[in-house]
Design an enzyme around this catalytic site. Structure first.
Site, short mmCIF file in Angstrom:
data_model
loop_
_atom_site.label_atom_id
_atom_site.label_comp_id
_atom_site.label_asym_id
_atom_site.label_seq_id
_atom_site.Cartn_x
_atom_site.Cartn_y
_atom_site.Cartn_z
N ARG A 131 -1.95 -0.01 -9.55
CA ARG A 131 -0.90 -0.96 -9.95
C ARG A 131 -1.46 -2.37 -10.13
O ARG A 131 -2.58 -2.64 -9.69
CB ARG A 131 0.15 -1.02 -8.82
CG ARG A 131 0.80 0.31 -8.55
CD ARG A 131 0.80 0.61 -7.05
NE ARG A 131 1.14 2.02 -6.84
CZ ARG A 131 2.36 2.49 -6.79
NH1 ARG A 131 3.37 1.67 -6.87
NH2 ARG A 131 2.58 3.77 -6.64
N ASP B 158 8.95 5.38 7.93
CA ASP B 158 8.72 6.76 8.39
C ASP B 158 7.85 7.58 7.42
O ASP B 158 7.55 8.74 7.69
CB ASP B 158 10.06 7.48 8.63
CG ASP B 158 10.94 7.51 7.38
OD1 ASP B 158 10.44 7.16 6.28
OD2 ASP B 158 12.12 7.88 7.49
N GLY B 159 7.50 6.99 6.29
CA GLY B 159 6.62 7.70 5.36
C GLY B 159 7.32 8.82 4.60
O GLY B 159 6.67 9.61 3.91
N GLY C 271 0.84 -1.20 0.00
CA GLY C 271 0.00 0.00 0.00
C GLY C 271 0.87 1.24 0.00
O GLY C 271 2.09 1.16 0.11
N ASP D 130 7.39 4.50 -10.03
CA ASP D 130 8.23 4.18 -8.87
C ASP D 130 9.70 4.06 -9.22
O ASP D 130 10.28 2.97 -9.27
CB ASP D 130 7.74 2.89 -8.17
CG ASP D 130 6.61 3.21 -7.21
OD1 ASP D 130 6.08 4.33 -7.26
OD2 ASP D 130 6.27 2.33 -6.40
N ARG E 31 3.60 13.62 -7.91
CA ARG E 31 3.51 12.86 -9.15
C ARG E 31 2.15 13.08 -9.80
O ARG E 31 1.18 13.39 -9.11
CB ARG E 31 3.67 11.36 -8.86
CG ARG E 31 4.95 11.03 -8.17
CD ARG E 31 5.28 9.57 -8.32
NE ARG E 31 4.49 8.71 -7.46
CZ ARG E 31 4.87 7.48 -7.13
NH1 ARG E 31 6.01 6.99 -7.60
NH2 ARG E 31 4.13 6.73 -6.34
N GLY F 256 2.75 3.55 1.46
CA GLY F 256 3.34 3.73 2.79
C GLY F 256 3.89 5.13 2.99
O GLY F 256 4.17 5.56 4.11
N ASP G 80 3.93 -4.56 -7.61
CA ASP G 80 3.37 -3.32 -7.04
C ASP G 80 4.00 -2.08 -7.69
O ASP G 80 3.55 -0.96 -7.42
CB ASP G 80 3.57 -3.28 -5.51
CG ASP G 80 4.99 -3.57 -5.10
OD1 ASP G 80 5.46 -4.70 -5.35
OD2 ASP G 80 5.66 -2.68 -4.56
N ASN G 81 5.01 -2.29 -8.52
CA ASN G 81 5.60 -1.16 -9.24
C ASN G 81 5.26 -1.20 -10.72
O ASN G 81 5.97 -0.64 -11.55
CB ASN G 81 7.13 -1.16 -9.06
CG ASN G 81 7.53 -0.81 -7.62
OD1 ASN G 81 6.74 -0.22 -6.88
ND2 ASN G 81 8.73 -1.19 -7.23
P1 AMP Z 1 9.17 0.96 -3.15
O1 AMP Z 1 10.35 0.02 -3.09
O2 AMP Z 1 9.54 2.41 -2.99
O3 AMP Z 1 8.30 0.71 -4.33
O4 AMP Z 1 8.32 0.62 -1.84
C1 AMP Z 1 7.79 -0.64 -1.53
C2 AMP Z 1 6.75 -0.48 -0.47
O5 AMP Z 1 7.31 0.05 0.72
C3 AMP Z 1 5.63 0.47 -0.84
O6 AMP Z 1 4.44 -0.02 -0.30
C4 AMP Z 1 6.04 1.76 -0.18
O7 AMP Z 1 4.95 2.60 0.10
C5 AMP Z 1 6.71 1.27 1.08
N1 AMP Z 1 7.74 2.20 1.58
C6 AMP Z 1 8.94 2.46 1.01
N2 AMP Z 1 9.62 3.38 1.74
C7 AMP Z 1 8.85 3.70 2.79
C8 AMP Z 1 9.00 4.59 3.90
N3 AMP Z 1 10.09 5.33 4.07
N4 AMP Z 1 7.98 4.66 4.77
C9 AMP Z 1 6.87 3.92 4.62
N5 AMP Z 1 6.67 3.06 3.62
C10 AMP Z 1 7.64 2.95 2.69
MG MG Z 2 6.64 0.95 -5.06
#
Ligand code: AMP
Ligand code: MG
Length: 468
Positions: free
Chosen positions: A172, A114-115, A80, A251, A165, A82, A241-242
């Site tokens: 996705r 940490d979002g 989801g 992403d 964005r 994040g 998911d990407n």
């Molecule tokens: P990504 O590798 O950026 O596509 O992220 C994979 C998953 O991890 C997605 O669901 C992102 O929302 C979550 N995510 C990545 N980095 C963070 C972060 N710093 N805080 C919270 N969720 C994250």
């Molecule tokens: Mg992603």
């Protein structure tokens, strides 16, 4: 500012309302006028930084969407947004653009994260998505970059930043997988209906709209990956998911454009098995489309879905061959053009020639001697060139076509690194310069010629962190 939010209206199974966590001392570091114009914004709207930073309440709360996914082939049942927040949609010129913040703080889907997004990775995504658009490859867009004084802890303390964005939707493959895995077939159907009605309305004319929809996603994904392969782009994290349901590149993480030609190139240092190596991308796209097909099985007949999926390979190969012929200046795929491409790539690999510079030099006959230098002035290459010359009937047309396919400027890691280091010192002008350059990568830009030169030695030693 008034956002619609049709995705949020689908209901709580699909997304959760969230509160944005404003960054400290937000600063509008870069504004992309091209993307803003798509929204009908001719100037920077007043208080936009405060609005995008969550300091001004919106009529409807932003939402974070639910999805799952196969990460490196392994099923992860809940992911989801994040660290992303969908603000809503803006309608302009008969188009709707969904605005999504990335780095705006934790959500119910943060799983302990940490979002946040750091300045470094935000600059890379901001520049690369616009560079991809400039190359004519379908992608999410980026409206602006906001820097801040919020400390974010990765391998070291970095600045928190966010980008905005834009895409018709950020849905996705994993958005479908999550419901299918839970047996929530009503939600699978609801999501498919939403996507079809809004983004694939032509499928409604078909006898079998869901199958037609799957077919379209397969087609668009094949086109997207063909664009990546022709321009030497490695995504690096092709998890389901990407993968955008619209066939957009989405992403941007540890992506990389190939420099010295190496089909086994792995841009993501954490990808130890090379699952997402450059030359694996078409296979992985097909694998991911298979996962999407599985998630849609409550709407499709297995056999028919399999036939659609089996069509991916040909769709991809045709799109790829068309692009590669065009890179040689040839407007038709023929046995000869295919052979020329194969042999050129073979020589490129042997000589470790720079992929994009070689093609750019090959575009014009007046720079063929510079192309030859990339290949060590070898006899084999000169023979190959004479065969290319034989195939190029109308020189002016061939040059024009080749120049429109072979960019002069590419977002090399070292270029992004220069922009990042300057931004970390408080100067954002290099970001704007690269943005303008990469949005028109086929043009000459004599004032930026240094970025067409051979990359500096330090660029080869550059090691990138994958954390973002
Ligand atoms: P990504 O590798 O950026 O596509 O992220 C994979 C998953 O991890 C997605 O669901 C992102 O929302 C979550 N995510 C990545 N980095 C963070 C972060 N710093 N805080 C919270 N969720 C994250
Ligand atoms: Mg992603």
């Amino acid at each position: 500012m008034n956002f619609q939010n049709s995705f949020a209206e689908l209901g709580s199974a699909f997304s959760q309302p969230i509160e944005l966590s404003p960054l400290h001392e937000p600063l509008l570091a870069s504004w992309n006028t091209d993307a803003a114009q798509l929204l009908g914004w001719d100037s920077v709207p007043e208080q936009i930084t405060e609005l995008l930073n969550g300091q001004i309440p919106l009529e409807r709360p932003p939402v974070a969407s639910l999805y799952a996914g196969h990460q490196f082939g392994v099923w992860v049942s809940q992911l989801g947004d994040g660290r992303a927040a969908i603000l809503g949609e803006i309608e302009n010129d008969n188009a709707r653009w969904e605005l999504q913040l990335k780095g705006s703080g934790p959500t119910p889907f943060s799983r302990g994260g940490d979002g946040r997004a750091v300045l470094r990775s935000s600059i890379r995504e901001y520049l690369c998505s616009e560079a991809m658009h400039g190359l004519g490859i379908p992608t999410t867009r980026a409206l602006c970059l906001i820097d801040s004084k919020t400390p974010v802890y990765r391998e070291e303390v970095e600045s928190g930043a966010l980008i905005v964005r834009m895409a018709p939707t950020h849905i996705r493959f994993g958005s479908f997988e999550v419901f299918a895995s839970r047996g929530q077939t009503d939600e699978v159907r609801q999501l498919a209906d939403y996507v079809i009605q809004r983004f694939y309305p032509e499928c409604l004319q078909s006898d079998n709209p869901y199958l037609a929809f799957y077919q379209k996603v397969v087609e668009r994904t094949a086109e997207m990956v063909a664009g990546w392969m022709a321009q030497g782009f490695s995504h690096g994290v092709m998890n389901t998911d990407n993968m955008s349901i619209l066939g957009l590149t989405i992403d941007y993480g540890p992506f990389g454009f190939m420099e010295n030609y190496n089909p086994d190139y792995i841009c993501n240092h954490s990808d130890h098995s090379g699952r997402y190596a450059f030359n694996q991308q078409p296979n992985i796209a097909s694998w991911n489309l298979g996962a999407l097909g599985n998630a849609l099985l409550s709407l499709l007949e297995t056999k028919k879905a399999q036939t659609v999926l089996d069509g991916f390979k040909d769709l991809y190969l045709t799109a790829y061959k068309r692009r590669m012929s065009a890179k040689l200046g040839l407007n038709k795929i023929s046995e000869k053009s295919e052979k020329l491409v194969d042999e050129l790539l073979h020589l490129m690999r042997e000589c470790q020639a720079d992929y994009s510079r070689s093609f750019r030099f090959l575009s014009r006959e007046s720079t063929w001697d510079q192309a030859a230098k990339q290949f060590g002035d070898s006899k084999q290459f000169k023979t190959w060139l004479s065969r290319l010359a034989e195939c190029r009937a109308n020189h002016a047309d061939c040059e024009r076509l080749a120049l429109s396919q072979n960019p002069k400027y590419l977002l090399r890691n070292y270029m992004a690194q220069i922009a990042i280091e300057r931004a970390q010192q408080g100067s954002y002008t290099e970001i704007d310069r690269l943005l303008r350059l990469l949005q028109l990568p086929f043009d000459e830009h004599p004032e930026d010629e240094e970025y067409f030169a051979e990359p500096p030695d330090w660029a080869k030693r550059l090691s990138l962190s994958c954390s973002s």
